[in-house]
Design an enzyme around this catalytic site. Sequence first.
Site, PDB file in Angstrom:
ATOM      1  N   LYS A 262       0.880  -1.144  -0.089  1.00 28.15           N
ATOM      2  CA  LYS A 262       0.072   0.025   0.014  1.00 28.15           C
ATOM      3  C   LYS A 262       0.760   1.222  -0.023  1.00 28.15           C
ATOM      4  CE  LYS A 262      -3.089   2.565   3.120  1.00 28.15           C
ATOM      5  NZ  LYS A 262      -4.018   2.467   4.387  1.00 28.15           N
ATOM      6  N   ASP A 267      -2.463  10.558   3.601  1.00 29.75           N
ATOM      7  CA  ASP A 267      -3.896   9.962   3.906  1.00 29.75           C
ATOM      8  C   ASP A 267      -4.688  10.923   4.578  1.00 29.75           C
ATOM      9  OD1 ASP A 267      -6.289   8.680   4.086  1.00 29.75           O
ATOM     10  OD2 ASP A 267      -5.506   7.007   5.543  1.00 29.75           O
ATOM     11  N   LYS A 274     -10.156  12.901   8.193  1.00 30.04           N
ATOM     12  CA  LYS A 274      -9.544  12.710   9.583  1.00 30.04           C
ATOM     13  C   LYS A 274      -9.635  13.873  10.450  1.00 30.04           C
ATOM     14  CE  LYS A 274      -6.393   8.873   8.065  1.00 30.04           C
ATOM     15  NZ  LYS A 274      -6.919   7.745   8.767  1.00 30.04           N
ATOM     16  N   ASP A 285       1.701   6.694   5.523  1.00 32.79           N
ATOM     17  CA  ASP A 285       0.864   5.637   4.766  1.00 32.79           C
ATOM     18  C   ASP A 285       1.319   4.850   3.725  1.00 32.79           C
ATOM     19  OD1 ASP A 285      -1.542   4.497   5.780  1.00 32.79           O
ATOM     20  OD2 ASP A 285      -2.829   5.687   4.437  1.00 32.79           O
ATOM     21  N   ASP A 344     -11.936   7.073   4.028  1.00 31.63           N
ATOM     22  CA  ASP A 344     -10.770   6.872   4.812  1.00 31.63           C
ATOM     23  C   ASP A 344     -10.579   5.582   4.899  1.00 31.63           C
ATOM     24  OD1 ASP A 344      -8.679   7.533   6.398  1.00 31.63           O
ATOM     25  OD2 ASP A 344      -9.755   7.840   8.173  1.00 31.63           O
ATOM     26  N   GLU A 346      -9.391   3.641   2.620  1.00 33.11           N
ATOM     27  CA  GLU A 346      -8.717   3.645   0.870  1.00 33.11           C
ATOM     28  C   GLU A 346      -7.828   2.562   0.639  1.00 33.11           C
ATOM     29  OE1 GLU A 346      -7.503   5.359   3.513  1.00 33.11           O
ATOM     30  OE2 GLU A 346      -5.394   4.894   3.115  1.00 33.11           O
ATOM     31  N   ARG A 348      -7.363  -0.483   1.399  1.00 38.83           N
ATOM     32  CA  ARG A 348      -8.125  -1.754   0.594  1.00 38.83           C
ATOM     33  C   ARG A 348      -8.476  -1.694  -0.941  1.00 38.83           C
ATOM     34  NH1 ARG A 348     -12.259  -1.958   5.607  1.00 38.83           N
ATOM     35  NH2 ARG A 348     -10.501  -0.782   6.526  1.00 38.83           N
TER      36      ARG A 348
HETATM   37  N1  BES Z   1      -4.055   4.738   7.053  1.00 40.84           N
HETATM   38  C1  BES Z   1      -5.122   4.563   7.588  1.00 40.84           C
HETATM   39  C2  BES Z   1      -4.747   3.425   9.320  1.00 40.84           C
HETATM   40  C3  BES Z   1      -3.789   4.078  10.023  1.00 40.84           C
HETATM   41  C4  BES Z   1      -4.228   4.542  11.057  1.00 40.84           C
HETATM   42  C5  BES Z   1      -2.012   3.844   9.851  1.00 40.84           C
HETATM   43  C6  BES Z   1      -2.919   5.060  11.982  1.00 40.84           C
HETATM   44  C7  BES Z   1      -1.425   4.193  10.603  1.00 40.84           C
HETATM   45  C8  BES Z   1      -1.758   4.845  11.665  1.00 40.84           C
HETATM   46  C9  BES Z   1      -6.321   3.742   7.062  1.00 40.84           C
HETATM   47  O1  BES Z   1      -6.261   4.216   5.701  1.00 40.84           O
HETATM   48  C10 BES Z   1      -7.566   4.225   7.843  1.00 40.84           C
HETATM   49  O2  BES Z   1      -7.628   5.271   7.740  1.00 40.84           O
HETATM   50  N2  BES Z   1      -8.294   3.289   8.095  1.00 40.84           N
HETATM   51  C11 BES Z   1      -9.343   3.699   8.877  1.00 40.84           C
HETATM   52  C12 BES Z   1     -10.585   2.386   8.521  1.00 40.84           C
HETATM   53  C13 BES Z   1     -11.759   2.826   8.787  1.00 40.84           C
HETATM   54  C14 BES Z   1     -12.238   4.132   8.121  1.00 40.84           C
HETATM   55  C15 BES Z   1     -12.821   1.867   8.459  1.00 40.84           C
HETATM   56  C16 BES Z   1      -9.024   3.462  10.570  1.00 40.84           C
HETATM   57  O3  BES Z   1      -8.373   2.601  10.773  1.00 40.84           O
HETATM   58  O4  BES Z   1      -9.706   4.069  11.233  1.00 40.84           O
HETATM   59 ZN    ZN Z   2      -4.678   4.792   4.923  1.00 41.37          ZN
HETATM   60 MN    MN Z   3      -7.362   5.986   5.403  1.00 33.12          MN
END
Ligand code: BES
Ligand code: ZN
Ligand code: MN
Length: 496
Positions: A262, A267, A274, A285, A344, A346, A348
């Site tokens: 990824k 992000d 966020k 990210d 968010d 994204e 996947r």
């Molecule tokens: N890049 C983030 C996950 C992340 C969070 C990486 C903190 C490193 C540190 C990912 O894209 C994300 O935002 N995931 C969301 C998913 C949710 C919207 C289902 C999350 O983990 O909150």
């Molecule tokens: Zn992300």
């Molecule tokens: Mn995200």
Amino acid sequence: MSQRPSIAFAKIATPKKGSVVVLAADGGGLSEAASACDPQGLLKKAFGVADFSGKLAASIEVLAPHGTEYDRLAAVGTGKTDALDERAWNRIGGAAFAAARKTGEVTIVADLDGTEPSADDVASLALGVMLSAYAFDKYKTKKDNGKGGAPKPAKVTILCANPTAAKKAFATAEAIAGGVLLARDLVNEPANVLGTVEFADKAKELEKLGVKVEILTEKEMKKLGMAALLGVAQGSARPARLAVMRWDGGKAKDQPVAFIGKGVVFDSGGISIKPAGGMEDMKGDMGGAAAVTGLMHALAARKAKVNAVGIIGLVENMPDANAQRPGDIVTSMSGQTIEVINTDAEGRLVLADALWYCNERFKPRFMINLATLTGAVIVALGNEHAGLFSNNDELADRLLAAGKDTGDKVWRLPLAPEYDKLIDSKNADMKNTGGRNAGSITAAQFLQRFVKDTPWAHLDIAGTAMGSPSSEINQSWASGFGVRLLDRLVRDHYEG
Ligand code: BES
Ligand code: ZN
Ligand code: MN
């Protein structure tokens, strides 16, 4: 990129000048060669004063020691010498280099009382030095060496019983260190400097090592039907890229092993934006893509006897008039449709198309993807283990073992039809979020819908790629997690 130390190996002798580091066993025992560096017995005296007992990676130093020409004389503990594994030697090397203050002329006496460290032990110590020497200081205009100006890279000499063998063993370690430090650099670099195109250029640089690199543009990805990946990028001024790296070190007929990363260079969350607190960390990210790029570097630099493919999906997730909306439905390259509930989630979407493409084009022996995929995996495992998900017990067990050996630790979490159901959508084949519960697992279930029956593992490295507590072998924000793990996996099972 910080200055890298030069490392040389030589026979055991008593050094004349510079900073000298010796090893002290559990209880503070010194070898003969170590004692010879300390004619006045200053170390032994300091051990008593400071309650130093030779615990693994503990250190103590004496400045301008009387009776020598040294700047400093330091000792690093090894703990019990019968239990020293590779990770312990890495830590000893890191601690020794730190104790020598990481500058000037450094001599490490790699000698123990009784048992003799093997060439591999000495190479592991040297790898610890390389990893510990890294600092992300390229944007510091005032270097922190007290005198102004850039500090000179250290010259490190490691004294050991068999320097020729140690040097040979170190050649492999150096290739791996190069990969880890490349991954750290990519993750630490801010997103204004490292965008999608710039990252693709970095991948392209691996051609110098003999890696074949193709960079797919948006036009090409559109033709392939990668609407899931492209949807993430559409709110950004930076165009998406897919880098395909190939190292053909094996036999022509060998099926390749494949690694997919990824690469979200930033992000913001997109329209599902966020909160501001900590958002700066989302420059990292692309930790999965960095690990894949670092791994390809390591495999090529040590001329691994394997055919390996590295594929990284490079996008930026931004909110904009053209950005993807919650509720949008996209058709992935696989033909499966996805309802975007949360922009968010994204990563996947990027991986769905990258995994499908990899599987279709290369028919790999296995696919392992790495991604800073969910905050939930940090809640579950903290910064100590990456989440491991797999449809194949043999592959999972091999990854668990490689993690124990290298210190890039992974912990297996479950996949099951009951979790898979949670991402069924009423409007499309699936949705991109599964609700509050088991967030890391539903993310993994989503990925599994794009791998068919190919042996596959997903590593959620959100907690381990960055922000780990400082250790003997890493003091920077980015860790380079995954490079050593996967290099070891390949070395132990898929070469020759
Ligand atoms: N890049 C983030 C996950 C992340 C969070 C990486 C903190 C490193 C540190 C990912 O894209 C994300 O935002 N995931 C969301 C998913 C949710 C919207 C289902 C999350 O983990 O909150
Ligand atoms: Zn992300
Ligand atoms: Mn995200």
